[in-house]
Design a protein around this motif. Structure first.
Motif: not given
Length: 60
Positions: A11-13, A20, A30
């Motif tokens: 994930s890029k969170i 990002k 995603k």
């Protein structure tokens, strides 16, 4: 022209904004999204920057 298939595996969170943006520039949105891109030094540099978030599925 040679191409590379890359897949986003993490994930890029919680990642820095530049990472990002790099994923966005590679066309990855995603987890498990795969994209085929042209193999050139610029793309290789982008992959190197986010190598902990992506994997190379196939090189042609």
């Amino acid at each position: 022209m040679a191409t590379i298939k890359i897949k986003q595996v993490r994930s890029k969170i919680g990642r820095p904004a530049d990472q990002k943006r790099t994923l966005q520039a590679l066309g990855l949105r995603k987890i498990n999204h795969t994209r085929e891109v042209v193999d050139n030094p610029q793309i290789r540099g982008m992959i190197a920057k986010v190598k902990h978030l992506v994997s190379i599925v196939e090189e042609n």
